[in-house]
Design a protein around this motif. Structure first.
Motif, PDB file in Angstrom:
ATOM      1  N   LYS A 185      -2.837   5.416   0.456  1.00 35.75           N
ATOM      2  CA  LYS A 185      -2.402   4.990   1.523  1.00 35.75           C
ATOM      3  C   LYS A 185      -1.012   4.693   1.330  1.00 35.75           C
ATOM      4  CE  LYS A 185      -6.931   4.886   4.435  1.00 35.75           C
ATOM      5  NZ  LYS A 185      -7.936   4.352   3.178  1.00 35.75           N
ATOM      6  N   LEU A 195       2.942  -0.548   5.195  1.00 34.07           N
ATOM      7  CA  LEU A 195       4.299  -0.716   5.881  1.00 34.07           C
ATOM      8  C   LEU A 195       4.228  -2.167   5.477  1.00 34.07           C
ATOM      9  CD1 LEU A 195       4.918   2.286   8.280  1.00 34.07           C
ATOM     10  CD2 LEU A 195       5.932   2.164   5.839  1.00 34.07           C
ATOM     11  N   ALA A 253      -1.453   9.420   6.182  1.00 34.42           N
ATOM     12  CA  ALA A 253      -2.510   7.755   6.066  1.00 34.42           C
ATOM     13  C   ALA A 253      -1.711   6.813   5.791  1.00 34.42           C
ATOM     14  CB  ALA A 253      -3.459   7.202   5.061  1.00 34.42           C
ATOM     15  N   VAL A 254      -1.127   5.600   6.734  1.00 30.32           N
ATOM     16  CA  VAL A 254      -0.146   4.691   6.907  1.00 30.32           C
ATOM     17  C   VAL A 254      -1.223   3.040   7.793  1.00 30.32           C
ATOM     18  CG1 VAL A 254       1.741   3.755   8.529  1.00 30.32           C
ATOM     19  CG2 VAL A 254       1.481   5.683   6.990  1.00 30.32           C
ATOM     20  N   ASN A 255      -0.801   2.805   6.812  1.00 31.61           N
ATOM     21  CA  ASN A 255      -1.237   0.910   7.731  1.00 31.61           C
ATOM     22  C   ASN A 255       0.117   0.350   7.420  1.00 31.61           C
ATOM     23  OD1 ASN A 255      -3.468  -0.514   7.369  1.00 31.61           O
ATOM     24  ND2 ASN A 255      -2.524  -2.184   5.886  1.00 31.61           N
ATOM     25  N   TYR A 256       0.285  -0.127   8.919  1.00 28.17           N
ATOM     26  CA  TYR A 256       1.102  -1.450   9.020  1.00 28.17           C
ATOM     27  C   TYR A 256       0.379  -2.676   8.996  1.00 28.17           C
ATOM     28  CZ  TYR A 256       2.602   2.436  12.678  1.00 28.17           C
ATOM     29  OH  TYR A 256       3.376   3.898  12.768  1.00 28.17           O
ATOM     30  N   SER A 257       1.048  -3.132   7.820  1.00 25.13           N
ATOM     31  CA  SER A 257       0.280  -4.397   7.849  1.00 25.13           C
ATOM     32  C   SER A 257       0.764  -6.051   8.671  1.00 25.13           C
ATOM     33  CB  SER A 257       1.300  -5.188   6.278  1.00 25.13           C
ATOM     34  OG  SER A 257       0.766  -6.311   5.351  1.00 25.13           O
ATOM     35  N   LYS A 264      -4.561  -6.890   4.710  1.00 25.70           N
ATOM     36  CA  LYS A 264      -4.980  -6.152   5.839  1.00 25.70           C
ATOM     37  C   LYS A 264      -4.281  -5.645   6.991  1.00 25.70           C
ATOM     38  CE  LYS A 264      -9.021  -8.733   6.363  1.00 25.70           C
ATOM     39  NZ  LYS A 264     -10.180  -9.406   7.799  1.00 25.70           N
ATOM     40  N   VAL A 270      -3.372  -2.685  10.923  1.00 16.62           N
ATOM     41  CA  VAL A 270      -3.758  -1.323  11.790  1.00 16.62           C
ATOM     42  C   VAL A 270      -3.240   0.233  10.330  1.00 16.62           C
ATOM     43  CG1 VAL A 270      -3.240  -0.541  13.855  1.00 16.62           C
ATOM     44  CG2 VAL A 270      -2.751  -2.470  13.842  1.00 16.62           C
TER      45      VAL A 270
END
Lengths: 154, 183
Positions: free
Chosen positions: A117, A120, A145-149, B40, B42
């Motif tokens: 992942k 970002l 697969a990206v996660n906006y922190s 953590k 989104v």
């Protein structure tokens, strides 16, 4: 004198400090487990926005981080004040993203590569232009697969 | 062999008093060099990139929930100005369409959320909008899970979750941003 006699009669054995190291070790292990090494020096200012629908990033080794924000004050002379991308510990351009992802990828066991992942870490005051460019670069590199922190909303 | 006296052996014990100091030193080292990172965020699945132009699908307007965010961070939801506070409830009503209105989604599987922003839109606003849409879907799935299985979505089994996911799929389509307000 009475006081002297009293002291001599009731002298307690000194409190044993032998368990002190154990207590400290316990604290030490706690901190070693819950914290992660500061991987790189931050060159851009990042204050993540707040959100409610958060999910946790599991496996730290399967995550790579991309920072986007304005350069920190110290570096604003050389780097300017426009939002920049930071990969690892240096400023980077959009063209550096595929190589950065590939470098992280080869370090990971083949069977787990699908679970990589990208986190970002984007400053909340950055405009969407640069974010979209990074997103496009990630899509082109096949990293979907990206996660906006974000911080939990209070 | 010369036998060591008991007294000698007693004094040979290693002094463990400095152990605490060593441990303290390590403790302080870890305290300073580490940060409890916020891990953590989104979670988003980006659409794969393709060089071919996408097939133009003509969608029925009633099924499309369009959210536009301009460079001044103002929202335009289905052609009407809106604000962030009501977005979640509004989206929920649109997706489920409980009153069977003719201008809302036929059924949840057909609903599509279409997001578009300017290059000058603030990231915080974008994420907030995304968060609200995702929140709307999460709440709907939760309600559905409670209705069907009598427990929250996250406590359902894998099959139950899949069933709900298939009935209320999260479809967010993001258009290329327009170049207004670029820094």
């Amino acid at each position: 004198m009475a006081s002297i006699r009293k002291k001599k009669g009731k002298s307690l054995p000194p409190v044993s400090t032998a368990s002190l190291p154990d207590i400290i070790f316990m604290l030490l292990f706690f901190f070693m487990v819950v914290t992660v090494m500061r991987d790189s020096e931050r060159k851009v200012d990042v204050t993540t926005p707040n959100a409610t629908e958060l999910s946790k990033l599991e496996k730290k080794s399967l995550v790579n981080y991309i920072y986007i924000g304005r350069p920190i004050e110290k570096l604003q002379k050389e780097a300017g004040t426009k939002p920049r991308i930071q990969l690892g510990d240096k400023f980077a351009n959009l063209a550096d993203i595929p190589l950065f992802l590939e470098k992280h990828r080869v370090k990971i066991n083949e069977s787990q590569r699908g679970a990589i992942k990208t986190s970002l870490r984007i400053d909340k005051d950055v405009t969407m232009g640069i974010v979209t460019d990074v997103k496009t670069a990630l899509r082109k590199a096949g990293q979907l697969a990206v996660n906006y922190s974000a911080k939990p909303k209070v | 062999m010369a036998k060591t006296s008991i007294k000698d052996r007693m004094s040979n014990e290693v002094n463990a008093g400095s152990m605490a100091d060593i441990a303290f030193l390590l403790l302080i080292f870890f305290l300073v060099t580490t940060t409890i990172v916020e891990d953590k965020g989104v979670l988003v699945k980006l659409p794969p990139w393709s060089n071919e132009p996408p097939d133009i699908q003509q969608l029925k307007t009633r099924n499309v929930y369009s959210v536009l965010v301009n460079a001044q961070n103002q929202l335009l939801v289905r052609g009407e100005p809106a604000d962030l506070e009501t977005l979640r409830e509004n989206a929920k009503e649109f997706i489920m369409n409980p009153n069977k209105r003719a201008d809302m989604a036929e059924k949840p599987t057909k609903a599509i959320v279409s997001m578009k922003n300017d290059r000058g839109t603030k990231y915080a606003t974008y994420l907030e909008v995304y968060n609200e849409i995702k929140g709307a879907y999460n709440e709907l799935r939760n309600e559905e899970a409670n209705k069907r299985f009598g427990r929250d979505y996250e406590f359902c089994t894998r099959e139950q979750r899949k069933e709900i996911r298939d009935d209320i799929p999260l479809v967010i389509s993001e258009a290329e941003p327009t170049s207004f307000g670029e820094e």
